[in-house]
Design a protein around this motif. Structure first.
Motif, PDB file in Angstrom:
ATOM      1  N   LYS A   1       1.302  -1.355  -0.317  1.00 17.77           N
ATOM      2  CA  LYS A   1      -0.076   0.324   0.062  1.00 17.77           C
ATOM      3  C   LYS A   1       1.187   1.162  -0.347  1.00 17.77           C
ATOM      4  O   LYS A   1       1.828   1.805   0.329  1.00 17.77           O
ATOM      5  N   ILE A   2       0.318   2.546  -0.564  1.00 13.45           N
ATOM      6  CA  ILE A   2       1.025   3.852  -0.399  1.00 13.45           C
ATOM      7  C   ILE A   2       0.224   4.438   0.714  1.00 13.45           C
ATOM      8  O   ILE A   2      -0.916   4.590   0.924  1.00 13.45           O
ATOM      9  N   LEU A   3       1.503   5.230   1.278  1.00 13.62           N
ATOM     10  CA  LEU A   3       1.189   5.574   2.474  1.00 13.62           C
ATOM     11  C   LEU A   3       2.266   7.594   2.651  1.00 13.62           C
ATOM     12  O   LEU A   3       2.585   7.298   1.643  1.00 13.62           O
ATOM     13  N   VAL A   4       1.299   8.249   2.628  1.00 10.03           N
ATOM     14  CA  VAL A   4       0.337   9.257   2.531  1.00 10.03           C
ATOM     15  C   VAL A   4       0.359  10.275   3.299  1.00 10.03           C
ATOM     16  O   VAL A   4      -0.573   9.737   4.591  1.00 10.03           O
ATOM     17  N   ILE A   5       1.696  11.334   3.983  1.00 12.79           N
ATOM     18  CA  ILE A   5       1.519  11.778   5.058  1.00 12.79           C
ATOM     19  C   ILE A   5      -0.249  13.447   4.873  1.00 12.79           C
ATOM     20  O   ILE A   5       0.681  13.963   3.678  1.00 12.79           O
ATOM     21  N   VAL A   6      -0.631  13.740   4.991  1.00 14.37           N
ATOM     22  CA  VAL A   6      -1.640  14.581   5.396  1.00 14.37           C
ATOM     23  C   VAL A   6      -1.317  15.382   5.863  1.00 14.37           C
ATOM     24  O   VAL A   6      -1.449  15.337   7.055  1.00 14.37           O
ATOM     25  N   ALA A   7      -1.183  17.274   5.047  1.00 17.80           N
ATOM     26  CA  ALA A   7      -1.282  18.109   6.236  1.00 17.80           C
ATOM     27  C   ALA A   7      -2.166  18.917   6.239  1.00 17.80           C
ATOM     28  O   ALA A   7      -2.571  19.641   5.388  1.00 17.80           O
ATOM     29  N   THR A   8      -2.516  19.032   7.195  1.00 18.65           N
ATOM     30  CA  THR A   8      -3.615  20.739   7.188  1.00 18.65           C
ATOM     31  C   THR A   8      -4.346  21.127   8.220  1.00 18.65           C
ATOM     32  O   THR A   8      -3.781  21.169   9.282  1.00 18.65           O
ATOM     33  N   GLN A   9      -4.220  22.756   7.822  1.00 13.36           N
ATOM     34  CA  GLN A   9      -4.025  23.526   7.700  1.00 13.36           C
ATOM     35  C   GLN A   9      -5.351  24.040   8.699  1.00 13.36           C
ATOM     36  O   GLN A   9      -6.573  24.236   7.810  1.00 13.36           O
TER      37      GLN A   9
END
Ligand SMILES: [Zn+2]
Length: 301
Positions: A157-165
């Motif tokens: 699987k592909i790991l994605v970092i989510v950064a949310t303001q």
């Protein structure tokens, strides 16, 4: 022309960009808002040749408004490019190469695919700014059914970092980034690319986030428990589920070009409240002029 000059609807669009000359005029004003400057000698006077080139009055250097941009060395009319950009920015859920091919009546699927590829590049503003302020960060898996083990590989699987303001009560801008694993080094590197130092970064208690203070962030652990790929922090959870739904709906969940899809999603998400679709068109044309050409030879086929 004001700083943000764009057609407000399809009628205005059709009326305005009805010739190659009008398209070039628009590009010229976006590329050289303070007037022409020769790339060779910085002289500010030039005349336009019959082929639409700018001939420097001092050194004779000839350049075009599309040199060094995604429009460079295209044999297709700018009018068609403008229509492609209008179409892309007016589709709420993004589009496929086939959709673009059909909408514009482009003969070749490959051309439509390459245009879309170039436009996705343009969606990532070169040297774009990092988000800042209060940022919630979490990670999610794309393409897998079950959550994997953190810190190790993603097990296909592909790991994605989510950064949310966090912008008061609402979600501000986002950044998304694919990482190979959730180790401290990978997370630190990804966050430094996405978030301005000095910002407050909120995460769960995953150990991989423990180095954030050492690289200049204020680190707040807002949830002690950490659980990979599911049970995301609230704002990141909203973004991740929208992303997944969009990927499924638009790109059938294909992971091959995920980096480009992440860029496209980010572009759309960060401008989701733009009242005017014309403004999206304006931004994308502007950004298309800012980047180096993407040559066909660099395309993954
Ligand atoms: Zn010159």
């Amino acid at each position: 022309m004001g700083m943000e000059d764009y057609p407000r609807n399809i009628m205005e669009f059709e009326k305005r960009f009805n010739s190659e000359q009008e398209c070039r005029k628009y590009l010229f004003k976006l590329r050289w808002p303070d007037g022409f400057k020769c790339p060779n000698c910085s002289h500010e006077k030039a005349w336009e040749t019959g082929r639409g080139l700018h001939h420097c009055a001092k050194c004779g250097f000839e350049t075009s408004v599309t040199a060094g941009t995604i429009f460079q060395s295209t044999r297709k009319p700018l009018r068609l490019w403008f229509r492609a950009i209008w179409y892309v920015t007016n589709q709420k859920y993004g589009i496929s190469a086939l959709g673009l091919q059909r909408a514009l009546g482009i003969g070749s699927y490959h051309t439509a695919w390459e245009w879309l590829y170039r436009l996705r590049h343009a969606m990532v503003r070169p040297g774009r700014d990092r988000i800042s302020g209060i940022i919630e960060v979490d990670e999610t898996y794309i393409g897998g059914k079950k959550p994997g083990k953190r810190g190790r590989g993603a097990g296909g699987k592909i790991l994605v970092i989510v950064a949310t303001q966090i912008d008061g009560n609402r979600i501000g801008r986002i950044r998304l980034k694919r990482v190979t694993d959730a180790s401290g080094n990978s997370l630190k590197k990804a966050i430094r690319e996405m978030v301005e130092p000095g910002s407050t970064v909120r995460t769960d208690g995953w150990d991989g986030y423990s180095q954030l203070e050492s690289v200049g962030y204020i680190h707040e652990i807002v949830r002690e428990k950490s659980n990979v790929g599911k049970n995301l922090l609230p704002e990141c959870s909203i973004v991740a589920s929208l992303l997944k739904r969009w990927l499924l709906g638009t790109h059938q969940g294909r992971a091959l070009y995920l980096d480009y899809y992440l860029d496209e999603f980010t572009f759309r998400f960060n401008r989701r409240t733009s009242i005017s679709r014309g403004k999206l068109f304006f931004r994308l044309v502007q950004q298309a002029l800012m980047i180096d050409p993407v040559h066909a030879k660099n395309l993954v086929s």
